[in-house]
Structure formats: C-alpha cells, structure tokens
Design an enzyme around this catalytic site. Sequence first.
Site, PDB file in Angstrom:
ATOM      1  N   LYS A  16      -5.308 -10.187  -6.359  1.00 46.77           N
ATOM      2  CA  LYS A  16      -6.476 -10.603  -5.575  1.00 46.77           C
ATOM      3  C   LYS A  16      -7.678  -9.711  -5.882  1.00 46.77           C
ATOM      4  CE  LYS A  16      -5.973  -8.063  -1.272  1.00 46.77           C
ATOM      5  NZ  LYS A  16      -5.847  -7.974   0.148  1.00 46.77           N
TER       6      LYS A  16
ATOM      7  N   LYS B 183     -11.418  -4.374  -3.153  1.00 45.73           N
ATOM      8  CA  LYS B 183     -12.251  -3.171  -3.210  1.00 45.73           C
ATOM      9  C   LYS B 183     -11.516  -2.023  -3.857  1.00 45.73           C
ATOM     10  CE  LYS B 183     -12.915  -4.030   1.390  1.00 45.73           C
ATOM     11  NZ  LYS B 183     -13.573  -4.258   2.662  1.00 45.73           N
TER      12      LYS B 183
ATOM     13  N   LYS C 176       0.813  -1.216   0.000  1.00 48.65           N
ATOM     14  CA  LYS C 176       0.000   0.000   0.000  1.00 48.65           C
ATOM     15  C   LYS C 176       0.847   1.267   0.000  1.00 48.65           C
ATOM     16  CE  LYS C 176      -4.385  -1.741   1.525  1.00 48.65           C
ATOM     17  NZ  LYS C 176      -5.437  -1.814   2.530  1.00 48.65           N
TER      18      LYS C 176
HETATM   19  P1  TYM Z   1     -10.570  -6.425   4.374  1.00 47.21           P
HETATM   20  O1  TYM Z   1     -11.616  -5.409   4.680  1.00 47.21           O
HETATM   21  O2  TYM Z   1      -9.620  -6.146   3.263  1.00 47.21           O
HETATM   22  O3  TYM Z   1     -11.258  -7.826   4.048  1.00 47.21           O
HETATM   23  C1  TYM Z   1     -12.202  -8.441   4.916  1.00 47.21           C
HETATM   24  C2  TYM Z   1     -12.002  -9.949   4.899  1.00 47.21           C
HETATM   25  O4  TYM Z   1     -12.121 -10.443   3.557  1.00 47.21           O
HETATM   26  C3  TYM Z   1     -10.965 -11.223   3.233  1.00 47.21           C
HETATM   27  N1  TYM Z   1     -10.650 -11.010   1.794  1.00 47.21           N
HETATM   28  C4  TYM Z   1     -10.462 -12.007   0.919  1.00 47.21           C
HETATM   29  N2  TYM Z   1     -10.492 -13.338   1.031  1.00 47.21           N
HETATM   30  C5  TYM Z   1     -10.262 -14.079  -0.075  1.00 47.21           C
HETATM   31  N3  TYM Z   1     -10.017 -13.538  -1.305  1.00 47.21           N
HETATM   32  C6  TYM Z   1      -9.969 -12.188  -1.472  1.00 47.21           C
HETATM   33  N4  TYM Z   1      -9.753 -11.667  -2.681  1.00 47.21           N
HETATM   34  C7  TYM Z   1     -10.192 -11.353  -0.330  1.00 47.21           C
HETATM   35  N5  TYM Z   1     -10.233 -10.001  -0.143  1.00 47.21           N
HETATM   36  C8  TYM Z   1     -10.505  -9.814   1.170  1.00 47.21           C
HETATM   37  C9  TYM Z   1      -9.855 -10.668   4.121  1.00 47.21           C
HETATM   38  O5  TYM Z   1      -8.835 -11.618   4.305  1.00 47.21           O
HETATM   39  C10 TYM Z   1     -10.613 -10.357   5.383  1.00 47.21           C
HETATM   40  O6  TYM Z   1     -10.728 -11.514   6.201  1.00 47.21           O
HETATM   41  N6  TYM Z   1      -7.243  -5.620   8.011  1.00 47.21           N
HETATM   42  C11 TYM Z   1      -8.502  -6.285   7.695  1.00 47.21           C
HETATM   43  C12 TYM Z   1      -9.658  -5.882   8.577  1.00 47.21           C
HETATM   44  C13 TYM Z   1      -9.396  -6.058  10.024  1.00 47.21           C
HETATM   45  C14 TYM Z   1      -9.369  -7.304  10.731  1.00 47.21           C
HETATM   46  C15 TYM Z   1      -9.105  -6.954  12.089  1.00 47.21           C
HETATM   47  C16 TYM Z   1      -9.545  -8.632  10.362  1.00 47.21           C
HETATM   48  C17 TYM Z   1      -9.169  -5.075  10.929  1.00 47.21           C
HETATM   49  N7  TYM Z   1      -8.986  -5.608  12.166  1.00 47.21           N
HETATM   50  C18 TYM Z   1      -9.010  -7.941  13.065  1.00 47.21           C
HETATM   51  C19 TYM Z   1      -9.440  -9.613  11.348  1.00 47.21           C
HETATM   52  C20 TYM Z   1      -9.176  -9.267  12.690  1.00 47.21           C
HETATM   53  C21 TYM Z   1      -8.877  -5.921   6.262  1.00 47.21           C
HETATM   54  O7  TYM Z   1      -8.521  -4.884   5.754  1.00 47.21           O
HETATM   55  O8  TYM Z   1      -9.754  -6.799   5.683  1.00 47.21           O
END
Ligand code: TYM
Length: 349
Positions: free
Chosen positions: A211, A214, A125
């Site tokens: 991947k 968003k 990022k």
């Molecule tokens: P975020 O918002 O990017 O994504 C949310 C969840 O979706 C999963 N994910 C995917 N899984 C498979 N293939 C993909 N292309 C894909 N894109 C997203 C992510 O692995 C995630 O589980 N940092 C985290 C949010 C967060 C969090 C936490 C998660 C903040 N605090 C504490 C777990 C525990 C994030 O940006 O996820």
Amino acid sequence: MRIVSGIQPTGNLHLGNYLGAIRNWVSMQDDAAASGGPKDRQCLYFLADLHAISQPHVPADLANATREMTAALVACGIDAVGGGGLGRAILFNQAQVPQHAELQWLLNGTARMGWLNRMTQWKDKAGKNAEGSSVALFTYPVLQAADVLLYQATHVPVGEDQKQHLELARDIAQKFNNDFAPEDKPVFTLPQPIIPGEAARIMSLRDGSAKMSKSDPSDMSRINLTDDADTIMSKVKKAKSDADALPSEKPGLEGRPEATNLVGIYAAMAGTSVDAVLSDFGGKGFGAFKPALGTLLVEKLGPINTRFLELRADRPALDAILRDGAARARALATPTLNAAYDALGLVRG
Ligand code: TYM
C-alpha cells in the site's frame, strides 16, 4: 449522525490518505452542512498525535508534522474555524483532549489480549520484534476505539486498511455495553466504517502489491499533497508499470497490479469508473497513459498545494484552529466519558 475520523501526523499527507479517507471527510462534512447543519450531524476530524508516539519518533518533528498536517487538511477542504471557514467541522489534535487517553484506560479493562494479538497492523509493524515493540503499539487499537466511542460516532470514513480496527472498536463497545450497561441504556454507539468503493486501497508507485504509505523509505513510492507539478509528473512517469497496452475492459487488468493501481488512481481522481477509463485508454500503452494521469493529478492537486503552502507559514493560525477544535471536542466528549466512569463503578466526588 456523528462522523469521526483521524490521521496520524507522521510524514506528509499522500494520495492514499486523500483518496482513501480525506476526500470522504470533506464530502461528509459538506453533506452534513447541507442537511440541517451541525446540530443533526457533526463531523470531528483529528490528528492522532497520541498514536504517533507508539513508534520511535523525534519530538520536534512530531510537533511540526502536527501543524503541517493541520494545514494540509484545511487545504483539502476541512472547514475549521480559523481556517477561513465557517467551522462546519471540528478539527483538533488528540493531545489537547485528554478524554481520549482516559477512555482508552477504561476500555483496556474490556479489550482482550487475543483480540489485539490478531490485529494485522500490529503484526506488520511489530514484525519479528514484538518483545522490543512499545506497549503503545500493542494497545494502539484500543486508543483508536476510544477515539470514536468517546463521541458516539455513527460513521467513520477510513481506507480499507483501518477496517479491522473499526471492527475491534465495535467488539469493545458491544462487550462494554453487555458487561456494564443496562440493555435499554447502552453507554456506547456501535460505529460503522465508511470505505470508498474505487479508492479504498491505493498502492505504492514502486510496487503494486504494497500500500502507498508514509513509512515507505522511498519518496518515489507515493505522491505527497505537498509535491509540486514537476515532482508529480516525474513520479508518475517513473512509476512501475508493464510493457502491455491497457485493456478495454476490467478483467484484462487481472494479474497486473501496477496497471490496476494507476488506472484506479485515474478513475478516483477524475470521479469516474475504472470501466470508463479503460474505454478511453484501452489499446494505448503507458507512454500515452502516464502523461494523461500526471496532468490530471497536477490539475486536481495544484490548488490544494497552493493553499497548503499559504497556510503552512501561519503557525499562530494553525495553533488557533487546533485550540478551538479541542475546546469544542472536550465539551462533546465529557458526557460519554462520565457515563463510562459511572458504569464501571468508579467514584469521582
Ligand atoms: P493513517 O494515518 O495511516 O491514514 C489516514 C487515513 O488514510 C487511509 N489510508 C489509505 N487509504 C487508501 N489507500 C492507502 N494507501 C492508504 N493509506 C492510508 C487510512 O485508511 C486512514 O483512513 N490508525 C489510523 C488513524 C486513526 C483513526 C482513529 C482513524 C487513529 N484513530 C479513529 C479512524 C478513527 C491511521 O494510522 O491512519
């Protein structure tokens, strides 16, 4: 068992989020309820709005996206009070639970610069612009550690891309316990990531090596849970593929990232294995496979989309869900936060 996970409320919920994480959130919530209820196992799911400000954003869009994502999660089956459910899960946004930010500060004393410098998400990022990136983007994984350690999480359902952040949370917990807590009375539990087998990494529909995300500027790269049937069909039909027929067995997918992704999505959506999909479609080309995949997606995502559209319009109900969830989360967070202050020798009255 304490299950905790979060999602950033930026953009729409997409198929990668759903198959990689949210579907597991729902099944873990359902299993928890079936095996003794909230006293033994509790599920806390949250909108990571504090994480979302680590990158440039428009405040009004963040507020809208927080409510929309709440509607989307309830539509997917997260059972929050006020969402017409029994409240088997606690659904809230971080901004209403100040203990997350407080614990992050306390953990900043334990996390090491070198650990954060190694985070691949930070490197991706920030890119070549580390100097111009926000401090929040750098310390983002420490807030993520606070998110789960605050509740003594034992299991954290996430997609593959979050594995490294969870390993960091374990390292922070371990170092804090070693440095500040007696051996027989650790302050934090070490959390375990729960990553799905088949759908841990759903890739972009335009590029099988990136991947699904968003932040991809092309909406054609992802299926949003808010897409209608025609949009889903057209995205699937226009998805990048190759000219060859599908193989009958898994090794035949090697070196074909787009085919691997589309077959993987089919398997995850149908609740079957890649081998089973290939035994049905082996020898057939994408002209036959894509319409079948589109139909499956429309059939499975249609009811979620309908429910989402109903909920999205009811802002007071969405605010009530988050308010109720936050009150329950604050109560659960307090003992661990107090223990962390005490362990560090911080005097509070
Ligand atoms: P975020 O918002 O990017 O994504 C949310 C969840 O979706 C999963 N994910 C995917 N899984 C498979 N293939 C993909 N292309 C894909 N894109 C997203 C992510 O692995 C995630 O589980 N940092 C985290 C949010 C967060 C969090 C936490 C998660 C903040 N605090 C504490 C777990 C525990 C994030 O940006 O996820």
